[in-house]
Design an enzyme around this catalytic site. Structure first.
Site, PDB file in Angstrom:
ATOM      1  NE  ARG A 100      18.145  -0.715  -1.332  1.00  0.00           N
ATOM      2  CZ  ARG A 100      18.517  -1.504  -2.652  1.00  0.00           C
ATOM      3  NH1 ARG A 100      19.543  -2.405  -2.651  1.00  0.00           N
ATOM      4  NH2 ARG A 100      17.676  -1.552  -3.607  1.00  0.00           N
ATOM      5  CE  LYS A 135      -8.057  -0.770   2.009  1.00  0.00           C
ATOM      6  NZ  LYS A 135      -8.730  -2.081   1.840  1.00  0.00           N
ATOM      7  CE  LYS A 167     -13.865   3.953   3.025  1.00  0.00           C
ATOM      8  NZ  LYS A 167     -12.816   3.276   3.106  1.00  0.00           N
ATOM      9  CD  GLU A 196     -17.887   0.975   2.431  1.00  0.00           C
ATOM     10  OE1 GLU A 196     -16.534   0.698   2.314  1.00  0.00           O
ATOM     11  OE2 GLU A 196     -18.147   1.043   3.828  1.00  0.00           O
ATOM     12  CG  ASP A 217     -17.703  -2.743   1.213  1.00  0.00           C
ATOM     13  OD1 ASP A 217     -16.543  -3.128   0.712  1.00  0.00           O
ATOM     14  OD2 ASP A 217     -17.848  -3.033   2.426  1.00  0.00           O
TER      15      ASP A 217
END
Length: 280
Positions: A100, A135, A167, A196, A217
């Protein structure tokens, strides 16, 4: 050959995954006689791009050096439904214990490579580069970024330690875009600085501050095309936000240099794989 840092991360991840699954011992595999050996094959149940052989191999190498794996394909190969990917032989207990975990790595990384391949193929004739993001699945950052490259796309920064992306909250904490960029230059003069931006005012502020790259963005296609004309090569442009396979090509045709897509590693479809045993 995998880079040393990738191999180290791979072994750490494999050992953690085995510990998570086996814990103090596989009490189901213990029902099999210790001397029992087996052969097995891994079959793919859908079309895909294969990726993750090193992780698959490492699982069984950690469990039992008596297991042999023979691959019929290589990372990056396109595979088809019902195709045999590899054969295995060795102690049945160890094969069952690793099944697995090994398949989890192989199906997840193949899924990542497969979606990356689809995005790369969609704009293969254009100069734009498709980038991943941070991410990623926790613990699989380096593995998924490897799969992204296997699929034909490119990596953004590996983490918070090797690239600067300023950001909204960074700007608020620093006081302005100019201050944030100046602080970045002072602390890390040899690192690319990306900012950004959400509108034209921020775009001009970032340009004036000397940012190397601007992340547009959630810009509309028209706004992206205008930004390309206005910036005119003074900084690299990266599009991000709401980009899918359906609008990818239109986005690339605006002339941006990069397109970053979180779903390459976040919303993956694990490839359907099966390991079929034959006890000897």
């Amino acid at each position: 050959m995998l880079l040393d840092v990738l191999e180290e991360a791979m072994l750490h991840t494999v050992r953690a995954a085995l510990s998570e699954d086996i814990g103090k011992g596989d009490i189901t595999a213990a029902l099999i006689p210790r001397e029992q050996t087996a052969d097995a094959v891994v079959i793919c149940r859908e079309n895909a791009v294969v990726c993750g052989q090193a992780w698959f191999n490492a699982v069984f190498a950690e469990l039992d050096n008596g297991i042999t794996v023979h691959w019929l394909v290589r990372d990056g190969d396109t595979i088809a439904d019902k195709q045999t990917l590899c054969t295995l032989s060795g102690p049945a207990r160890s094969l069952l214990s690793g099944e697995r975990t090994a398949l989890n790595f192989l199906q997840t990384l193949s899924g990542t490579a497969t979606i990356a391949h689809r995005y790369a193929e969609t704009v293969a004739d254009l100069p734009v580069k498709i980038l991943d993001t941070r991410k990623t699945i926790p613990g699989l950052r380096q593995a998924q970024k490897y799969a992204i490259r296997i699929g034909g796309c490119n990596n953004h920064r590996s983490g918070l330690y090797d690239g600067i992306l300023i950001k909204e909250n960074h700007i608020a904490a620093a006081g302005s875009i100019s201050k944030a960029v100046n602080n970045a230059r002072t602390a890390n003069p040899d690192v690319m600085v990306e900012v950004e931006v959400e509108n034209d005012e921020q775009m001009h502020q970032a340009l004036d501050a000397g940012a190397d790259r601007l992340l547009l963005d959630n810009y509309s296609l028209a706004a992206m095309a205008t930004a390309v004309e206005v910036v005119a090569g003074r900084a690299e442009l990266e599009a991000s936000g709401g980009i899918t396979l359906e609008n990818l090509r239109e986005t690339a045709l605006t002339g941006v240099d990069f397109i970053s897509i979180g779903s390459l590693t976040k919303n993956i479809h694990a490839i359907d794989l099966s390991m079929i045993f034959n006890l000897q």
